[in-house]
Design a protein around this motif. Structure first.
Motif, PDB file in Angstrom:
ATOM      1  N   ASN A   1       4.444  33.244 -30.267  1.00 55.37           N
ATOM      2  CA  ASN A   1       3.187  31.908 -29.423  1.00 55.37           C
ATOM      3  C   ASN A   1       3.362  30.864 -30.978  1.00 55.37           C
ATOM      4  N   ILE A   2       2.330  31.072 -32.352  1.00 56.23           N
ATOM      5  CA  ILE A   2       2.200  30.005 -32.702  1.00 56.23           C
ATOM      6  C   ILE A   2       3.808  29.737 -33.393  1.00 56.23           C
ATOM      7  N   LEU A   3       4.716  30.113 -33.552  1.00 56.21           N
ATOM      8  CA  LEU A   3       6.055  29.903 -34.076  1.00 56.21           C
ATOM      9  C   LEU A   3       6.616  28.657 -33.376  1.00 56.21           C
ATOM     10  N   TYR A   4       6.427  28.954 -31.687  1.00 56.31           N
ATOM     11  CA  TYR A   4       6.376  28.113 -30.562  1.00 56.31           C
ATOM     12  C   TYR A   4       6.079  26.602 -31.485  1.00 56.31           C
ATOM     13  N   PHE A   5       5.105  27.265 -30.731  1.00 58.70           N
ATOM     14  CA  PHE A   5       4.515  25.534 -30.989  1.00 58.70           C
ATOM     15  C   PHE A   5       4.526  25.236 -31.902  1.00 58.70           C
ATOM     16  N   ALA A   6       4.085  25.428 -33.433  1.00 61.37           N
ATOM     17  CA  ALA A   6       4.861  25.069 -34.875  1.00 61.37           C
ATOM     18  C   ALA A   6       5.895  24.214 -34.685  1.00 61.37           C
ATOM     19  N   ALA A   7       7.046  24.450 -33.800  1.00 65.41           N
ATOM     20  CA  ALA A   7       8.369  23.702 -34.024  1.00 65.41           C
ATOM     21  C   ALA A   7       8.347  23.397 -33.011  1.00 65.41           C
ATOM     22  N   VAL A   8       7.817  23.314 -31.439  1.00 67.59           N
ATOM     23  CA  VAL A   8       7.801  21.526 -30.985  1.00 67.59           C
ATOM     24  C   VAL A   8       6.757  20.881 -31.398  1.00 67.59           C
ATOM     25  N   ILE A   9       5.262  21.107 -31.437  1.00 67.83           N
ATOM     26  CA  ILE A   9       5.073  19.947 -32.399  1.00 67.83           C
ATOM     27  C   ILE A   9       5.904  19.195 -33.876  1.00 67.83           C
ATOM     28  N   GLY A  10       6.171  20.616 -34.542  1.00 71.49           N
ATOM     29  CA  GLY A  10       7.015  19.663 -35.753  1.00 71.49           C
ATOM     30  C   GLY A  10       8.157  18.586 -34.853  1.00 71.49           C
ATOM     31  N   LEU A  11       9.113  19.056 -34.245  1.00 78.08           N
ATOM     32  CA  LEU A  11       9.851  18.318 -33.448  1.00 78.08           C
ATOM     33  C   LEU A  11       9.668  16.897 -33.345  1.00 78.08           C
ATOM     34  N   ALA A  12       8.600  16.826 -32.476  1.00 73.55           N
ATOM     35  CA  ALA A  12       7.730  16.032 -31.440  1.00 73.55           C
ATOM     36  C   ALA A  12       7.558  14.674 -32.746  1.00 73.55           C
ATOM     37  N   MET A  13       7.380  15.035 -33.747  1.00 73.73           N
ATOM     38  CA  MET A  13       6.865  14.263 -34.489  1.00 73.73           C
ATOM     39  C   MET A  13       7.204  13.875 -35.824  1.00 73.73           C
ATOM     40  N   PHE A  14       8.843  14.509 -35.418  1.00 78.90           N
ATOM     41  CA  PHE A  14       9.576  13.973 -36.896  1.00 78.90           C
ATOM     42  C   PHE A  14      11.069  13.192 -36.449  1.00 78.90           C
TER      43      PHE A  14
ATOM     44  N   ALA B   1       3.900   5.443 -29.125  1.00 77.77           N
ATOM     45  CA  ALA B   1       2.833   6.094 -28.293  1.00 77.77           C
ATOM     46  C   ALA B   1       3.225   7.296 -27.528  1.00 77.77           C
ATOM     47  N   VAL B   2       4.761   7.134 -27.463  1.00 80.44           N
ATOM     48  CA  VAL B   2       4.879   8.208 -26.769  1.00 80.44           C
ATOM     49  C   VAL B   2       4.686   9.449 -27.809  1.00 80.44           C
ATOM     50  N   VAL B   3       5.150   9.419 -29.311  1.00 78.23           N
ATOM     51  CA  VAL B   3       4.741  11.054 -29.596  1.00 78.23           C
ATOM     52  C   VAL B   3       3.183  11.527 -30.267  1.00 78.23           C
ATOM     53  N   ILE B   4       2.328  10.407 -30.209  1.00 79.65           N
ATOM     54  CA  ILE B   4       1.430  10.543 -29.641  1.00 79.65           C
ATOM     55  C   ILE B   4       0.649  11.316 -28.947  1.00 79.65           C
ATOM     56  N   VAL B   5       1.495  11.115 -27.668  1.00 83.32           N
ATOM     57  CA  VAL B   5       0.804  11.600 -26.174  1.00 83.32           C
ATOM     58  C   VAL B   5       1.219  12.862 -26.140  1.00 83.32           C
ATOM     59  N   THR B   6       2.609  13.511 -27.060  1.00 83.24           N
ATOM     60  CA  THR B   6       3.207  14.336 -26.641  1.00 83.24           C
ATOM     61  C   THR B   6       3.113  15.559 -27.709  1.00 83.24           C
ATOM     62  N   VAL B   7       2.192  14.757 -28.397  1.00 86.79           N
ATOM     63  CA  VAL B   7       1.085  16.120 -29.521  1.00 86.79           C
ATOM     64  C   VAL B   7       0.101  16.513 -29.367  1.00 86.79           C
ATOM     65  N   ILE B   8      -0.843  15.515 -28.437  1.00 90.55           N
ATOM     66  CA  ILE B   8      -1.969  15.523 -27.738  1.00 90.55           C
ATOM     67  C   ILE B   8      -1.577  17.042 -26.309  1.00 90.55           C
TER      68      ILE B   8
END
Length: 297
Positions: free
Chosen positions: A14-27, A103-110
């Motif tokens: 679970n935590i590896l998945y969220f770290a991956a998708v949140i990191g990709l969304a930010m960078f 703005a898309v990055v901010i909303v996606t990460v939230i």
């Protein structure tokens, strides 16, 4: 919340998945990457929260508009001038598009963090961090539980105060403020006492001691191994594509996409989608298996 099969995976998955998708969304700022991440995050949030996700989306829409509009007001880079602001500064297409992307990055990460909050419960965080950083693990667990418990307790206190005529809806402005301050004072006292009791309880159980053993309901099964391999393969492929600039995209000074490996770029977009949609794929697969079993009975 729907019966989420992905939540039953091992906390490490679970935590590896969220770290991956949140990191990709930010960078990764390519529009296709942002669209994939935002779409999967919203669909997963809708699956987890139902109608609450729609209300959250309505709440975040004005925030997204404000965030997108702030960038072109202060950032005037770009060669395509759309108009001139009253102060004479240019309004460029590039800064506008970059503001929308930000703005898309901010909303996606939230949205991803809201899904994280639903899947990564306090017991999972304590399991993952308890042996490494026990103090931080306990603080995170208490913080995640604080808001829902505070909301439930404040309703009880407000109803009790209402029964004795000290409700915030009665009296003049000063009386309402005094009643509200009394309820707030009660809640602060309750929160501090609860935190002290929790700390004393965990200390009495020997939490954080080096040789302390701990019971855990989490077991790393073959399903978790396959899920971990799936996430790692997708993540390595996407990062490798980013390192070699397979989907290179720029916003300044002009909007340009560098089409160097079109076929590979499309494949990596599909891989990114498969990674972000992993919980949805797992849930849909489980639903199909369940329906097949029910049809046989």
């Amino acid at each position: 919340m729907e019966c989420d099969v992905f939540s039953s995976f091992h906390p490490l998955v679970n935590i590896l998945y969220f770290a991956a998708v949140i990191g990709l969304a930010m960078f990764f700022m390519h529009p296709v990457n942002l669209g994939i991440s935002m779409l999967c995050a919203m669909v997963y949030a809708l699956y987890l929260y139902g109608k609450k996700a729609l209300r959250m989306g309505i709440f975040m829409l004005p925030m997204m508009i404000v965030a997108a509009g702030m960038n072109p007001l202060f950032n005037h880079q770009g060669s395509t001038i759309l108009a001139h602001l009253p102060n004479g500064n240019p309004l460029t297409l590039e800064s506008t598009m970059f503001g929308i992307a930000a703005a898309v990055v901010i909303v996606t990460v939230i949205v991803w963090f809201s899904c994280f909050n639903a899947v990564m419960t306090s017991d999972k965080l304590i399991y993952l961090l308890g042996r490494v950083v026990p103090a931080l693990s306990l603080i995170l667990s208490m913080s995640l539980r604080a808001v829902p418990r505070f909301r439930a307790q404040i309703k009880i206190v407000a109803n009790a105060q209402k029964c004795i005529g000290r409700d915030v809806s009665r009296g003049n402005v000063f009386q309402r403020a005094r009643h509200g301050m009394r309820i707030l004072s009660i809640m602060v006292t309750w929160s501090l006492e609860n935190a002290i009791e929790t700390a004393d309880s965990m200390k009495g159980r020997g939490y954080g001691l080096p040789k302390r053993t701990a019971f855990s309901i989490f077991r790393f099964t073959s399903r978790d191994i396959y899920g971990l391999i799936y996430i790692l393969i997708c993540l390595i492929a996407i990062i490798t594509g980013g390192v070699f600039e397979v989907y290179r995209f720029r916003y300044f000074p002009t909007i340009r996409h560098f089409y160097t490996h079109e076929g590979l770029m499309v494949v990596l977009f599909i891989v990114h989608f498969m990674l972000c949609a992993f919980p949805l794929i797992v849930n849909v697969k489980e639903d199909l298996i369940w329906k097949r079993i029910k049809s046989r009975t």
